[in-house]
Design an enzyme around this catalytic site. Structure first.
Site, PDB file in Angstrom:
ATOM      1  N   GLY A  45       0.826  -1.194   0.000  1.00 23.84           N
ATOM      2  CA  GLY A  45       0.000   0.000   0.000  1.00 23.84           C
ATOM      3  C   GLY A  45       0.864   1.249   0.000  1.00 23.84           C
ATOM      4  O   GLY A  45       1.988   1.240   0.516  1.00 23.84           O
ATOM      5  N   GLN A  50       3.467   9.891   0.914  1.00 22.83           N
ATOM      6  CA  GLN A  50       4.719   9.143   1.057  1.00 22.83           C
ATOM      7  C   GLN A  50       5.684   9.395  -0.094  1.00 22.83           C
ATOM      8  O   GLN A  50       6.854   9.017  -0.022  1.00 22.83           O
ATOM      9  CB  GLN A  50       4.434   7.642   1.148  1.00 22.83           C
ATOM     10  CG  GLN A  50       3.687   7.256   2.406  1.00 22.83           C
ATOM     11  CD  GLN A  50       3.495   5.764   2.475  1.00 22.83           C
ATOM     12  OE1 GLN A  50       2.507   5.239   1.981  1.00 22.83           O
ATOM     13  NE2 GLN A  50       4.452   5.062   3.071  1.00 22.83           N
ATOM     14  N   CYS A  92       5.736   0.095   7.230  1.00 19.92           N
ATOM     15  CA  CYS A  92       5.430   1.249   6.368  1.00 19.92           C
ATOM     16  C   CYS A  92       6.663   1.582   5.549  1.00 19.92           C
ATOM     17  O   CYS A  92       7.766   1.619   6.094  1.00 19.92           O
ATOM     18  CB  CYS A  92       5.031   2.430   7.248  1.00 19.92           C
ATOM     19  SG  CYS A  92       4.620   3.916   6.326  1.00 19.92           S
ATOM     20  N   LEU A  93       6.480   1.832   4.260  1.00 19.15           N
ATOM     21  CA  LEU A  93       7.623   2.150   3.407  1.00 19.15           C
ATOM     22  C   LEU A  93       8.316   3.437   3.855  1.00 19.15           C
ATOM     23  O   LEU A  93       9.473   3.650   3.548  1.00 19.15           O
ATOM     24  CB  LEU A  93       7.191   2.269   1.943  1.00 19.15           C
ATOM     25  CG  LEU A  93       6.691   0.978   1.277  1.00 19.15           C
ATOM     26  CD1 LEU A  93       6.350   1.230  -0.178  1.00 19.15           C
ATOM     27  CD2 LEU A  93       7.716  -0.136   1.406  1.00 19.15           C
ATOM     28  N   HIS A 134      -4.611   1.979   7.234  1.00 19.30           N
ATOM     29  CA  HIS A 134      -3.233   2.479   7.318  1.00 19.30           C
ATOM     30  C   HIS A 134      -3.000   3.586   6.278  1.00 19.30           C
ATOM     31  O   HIS A 134      -2.440   4.639   6.595  1.00 19.30           O
ATOM     32  CB  HIS A 134      -2.269   1.302   7.107  1.00 19.30           C
ATOM     33  CG  HIS A 134      -0.818   1.663   7.091  1.00 19.30           C
ATOM     34  ND1 HIS A 134       0.084   1.196   8.028  1.00 19.30           N
ATOM     35  CD2 HIS A 134      -0.085   2.452   6.256  1.00 19.30           C
ATOM     36  CE1 HIS A 134       1.287   1.678   7.764  1.00 19.30           C
ATOM     37  NE2 HIS A 134       1.216   2.442   6.700  1.00 19.30           N
ATOM     38  N   GLU A 135      -3.455   3.345   5.048  1.00 13.27           N
ATOM     39  CA  GLU A 135      -3.206   4.320   3.974  1.00 13.27           C
ATOM     40  C   GLU A 135      -4.052   5.583   4.157  1.00 13.27           C
ATOM     41  O   GLU A 135      -3.580   6.693   3.898  1.00 13.27           O
ATOM     42  CB  GLU A 135      -3.465   3.703   2.595  1.00 13.27           C
ATOM     43  CG  GLU A 135      -2.607   2.470   2.268  1.00 13.27           C
ATOM     44  CD  GLU A 135      -1.131   2.633   2.568  1.00 13.27           C
ATOM     45  OE1 GLU A 135      -0.614   3.763   2.475  1.00 13.27           O
ATOM     46  OE2 GLU A 135      -0.475   1.635   2.922  1.00 13.27           O
ATOM     47  N   HIS A 138      -2.500   7.914   6.460  1.00 10.09           N
ATOM     48  CA  HIS A 138      -1.448   8.746   5.853  1.00 10.09           C
ATOM     49  C   HIS A 138      -2.019  10.059   5.311  1.00 10.09           C
ATOM     50  O   HIS A 138      -1.365  11.093   5.364  1.00 10.09           O
ATOM     51  CB  HIS A 138      -0.780   8.005   4.688  1.00 10.09           C
ATOM     52  CG  HIS A 138       0.348   7.104   5.096  1.00 10.09           C
ATOM     53  ND1 HIS A 138       1.457   7.572   5.755  1.00 10.09           N
ATOM     54  CD2 HIS A 138       0.556   5.774   4.924  1.00 10.09           C
ATOM     55  CE1 HIS A 138       2.292   6.553   5.971  1.00 10.09           C
ATOM     56  NE2 HIS A 138       1.781   5.451   5.487  1.00 10.09           N
TER      57      HIS A 138
HETATM   58 NI    NI Z   1       2.555   3.543   5.527  1.00  7.72          NI
END
Ligand code: NI
Length: 170
Positions: A45, A50, A92-93, A134-135, A138
């Site tokens: 995701g 991000q 998380c990236l 989660h997304e 963000h």
């Molecule tokens: Ni994330």
């Protein structure tokens, strides 16, 4: 590629992202770029903040029965959450190397738009529900580590400091 991942500590990740207003070819290109960045970094995701873009768009790619399902949701909104709270390990990236259990509702209903501006709704549970929450977090400036107990977060202070510096190495 025009955009790069940004990491914990970057202002964009703390901001409330702005709604997408135009459903044009640029938006389609952006979503393709997001899928590429996700694939390259083994993510399932990604949210536009991000990649340093304060816009409300998320991409998700989940493999179901060996085939990949891709989702792009523009201006997503959580319409309903289940009353339960279940723990599940998240990463998380933008916070590489840190994985922790986060308690969240196991089911969610999300409304939004596809790339053409058509309304869509998802009733999700389990991993899909998890990634959606989660997304969407963000887009509201919230990271998964904001949702864990402070005494656990404190154990990662050193790592988080290092991750912050990754923003400068670009
Ligand atoms: Ni994330």
């Amino acid at each position: 590629m025009k955009h790069n991942l940004v990491y914990y500590g970057k202002d964009t990740l703390k901001q409330t992202a702005l709604p997408v207003e135009e459903f044009n070819s640029e938006l389609k290109d952006l979503s393709e770029e997001m899928f590429l960045i996700m694939k390259k970094n083994n993510g399932i995701g990604l949210a536009a903040p991000q990649i340093n873009l304060s816009r409300r768009i998320i991409t998700i790619e989940l493999s179901v029965n060996d085939s990949a399902s891709r989702f792009v949701i523009v201006n997503p909104e959580i319409e309903w959450l289940s009353d339960d709270r279940v723990p599940y390990e998240e990463g998380c990236l933008s916070i590489p190397g840190i994985y922790e259990n986060v308690d969240r509702p196991s089911a969610v209903k999300v409304r939004g738009y596809d790339l053409n501006g058509n309304k869509l709704t998802y009733d999700a549970e389990n991993v899909f529900a998890r990634v959606l929450q989660h997304e969407i977090d963000h887009l509201n400036g919230i990271l998964f580590i904001d949702r864990i107990e402070e005494f656990i977060r404190k154990e990662y202070l050193k790592e988080l400091k290092k991750i912050k510096k990754m923003n400068r190495d670009k």
